[in-house]
Design a protein around this motif. Structure first.
Motif, short mmCIF file in Angstrom:
data_model
loop_
_atom_site.label_atom_id
_atom_site.label_comp_id
_atom_site.label_asym_id
_atom_site.label_seq_id
_atom_site.Cartn_x
_atom_site.Cartn_y
_atom_site.Cartn_z
N THR A 131 51.07 23.75 7.66
CA THR A 131 52.44 23.69 7.12
C THR A 131 52.59 22.57 6.09
OG1 THR A 131 53.11 22.37 9.05
CG2 THR A 131 53.46 24.74 9.16
N ALA A 186 54.76 29.56 13.57
CA ALA A 186 55.45 28.55 12.77
C ALA A 186 56.90 28.95 12.56
CB ALA A 186 54.75 28.38 11.43
N GLY A 240 58.60 24.23 10.02
CA GLY A 240 57.20 23.90 9.90
C GLY A 240 56.52 23.59 11.22
#
Length: 397
Positions: free
Chosen positions: A257, A372, A376
């Protein structure tokens, strides 16, 4: 009494401790620079810091741990040289490896020298076959992780079209056959397999190829960097909504992320580790404590690879502790294979305890699937589980 010849009590204690204390070497070789170093650098930091902590806490009574960490630049020849130096010149009691290729190259030598080894590679082939007595996987294998993802896909759509994107290395190729076997049993169609390395700055042709083939799911066996580049290009091409992306351990976490930003949203990831934001877990609390104590940057501490480096170091330290007064490769091996049942080891870094035996060389066997979210963070979408299908597609020999 001759006062001049008297030695202070404190000095006597110091001398006695110095005589009594032994030194045992734990060696690691892996990619701090070069290919896959986006994972390896944090992994090495986790090993280094846990070793320092173990010494500070006197976790192996009467023994000082000499922890040697070397960068092999993901080069198998360097890995071989490092291993030979550890064994020949440092009397290493346990070896912590890294890459799939390096581990497979060393299998015969590890068997010959009888050095218990925990690699960073989770390739099931490391522990498969007659020459694998001294190799142990810290967590579930890549194959079991990816077969679990195929099971997740199969439960949602029969006949789903899937593409595999793998690193151009033994690490990337290792689980492909097992994934194909699992897909065939589940009625999932593997329509394409592509190799993609870390220089994939434009993935337009790859993604358009998948779109033309009607690919609905893309399974990744890679590190976070190449995956992030693909996700960003998929977002640019408005293809994220058409293809669900999934991956094994080294593809995900905050490493992904951080690189992919919001393009990583909804990525599904298979791993055995707890996450940095699961603050109630004792292992994560320890990760944060040690990372802060030794001055690591926030990105390093938050990386799942920092945690995974700590796991292998903690297993090694625990085995050395259980080995007794004479810590050597033989006693450490015996301690590892006795690490089961009521004697299983649970350092708190993984969703299940570490358990080894003479026949079972997979440590923390359970894994979770996580996804996710928009912030994030990866949130668990399953509990701790084992793949039901994996033992059928890859029975260990």
């Amino acid at each position: 009494m001759n006062v001049k010849k008297m030695i202070p009590l404190a000095a006597l204690v110091t001398v006695s401790l110095a005589v009594a204390q032994k030194t045992v070497t734990l060696g690691w070789s892996g990619a701090i620079t070069g290919p896959t170093s986006d994972a390896g650098a944090s992994y090495a930091a986790g090993i280094e810091d846990y070793c320092k902590y173990a010494n500070a806490q006197n976790m192996i009574p009467g023994t000082k741990l000499n922890c040697v960490v070397r960068d092999d630049q993901y080069n198998n020849a360097n890995t071989q040289r490092n291993f030979e130096d550890y064994v020949g010149n440092m009397n290493v009691a346990m070896f912590l490896g890294y890459s799939t290729g390096g581990t497979l190259q060393l299998k015969g030598t590890i068997q010959e020298t009888k050095i218990p080894t925990l690699p960073g590679s989770y390739h099931i082939g490391n522990i498969d076959g007659a020459d694998s007595d001294y190799l142990f996987l810290p967590i579930s294998s890549y194959s079991e992780q990816l077969v679990s993802l195929v099971e997740w896909i199969g439960a949602r759509k029969k006949g789903a079209k899937v593409a595999l994107v793998v690193n151009p290395s033994p690490f990337g190729r290792a689980p492909v056959d097992d994934v194909k076997k699992a897909a065939a049993r589940l009625g999932v169609k593997i329509v394409d397999v592509q190799e993609v390395g870390g220089n994939n700055l434009d993935n337009t042709a790859l993604l358009k190829r998948f779109e033309s083939a009607g690919v609905e799911y893309v399974i990744h066996q890679n590190t976070a960097g190449p995956v992030a580049n693909i996700l960003k290009d998929a977002k640019r091409l408005n293809l994220l909504g058409k293809m669900q992306h999934l991956g094994a351990h080294y593809t995900g976490g905050e490493d992904l992320t951080k690189l992919a930003g919001d393009a990583a949203n909804k990525f599904i990831w298979a791993t055995s580790y707890y996450m940095y934001d699961e603050a109630d877990k004792p292992g994560i609390q320890l990760v944060k404590k040690i990372g802060a104590q030794y001055g690591r940057k926030a990105d390093t501490i938050r990386s799942v690879h920092y945690t995974s480096g700590m796991l292998v170091a903690s297993i090694a330290v625990e085995a050395m502790k259980r080995a007794g007064k004479d810590v050597n490769a033989g006693t450490v091996f015996k301690a590892l294979t006795g690490m089961n049942g009521s004697k299983a080891f649970n350092p708190g870094f993984t969703v299940g305890p570490v358990s080894f035996s003479a026949k079972d060389h997979v440590g923390a066997e359970s894994l979770r699937l996580l996804q996710a979210d928009a912030t994030g963070n990866f949130q668990a979408i399953t509990g701790a589980q084992r793949s039901k299908l994996f033992p059928l597609v890859h029975p260990l020999k």
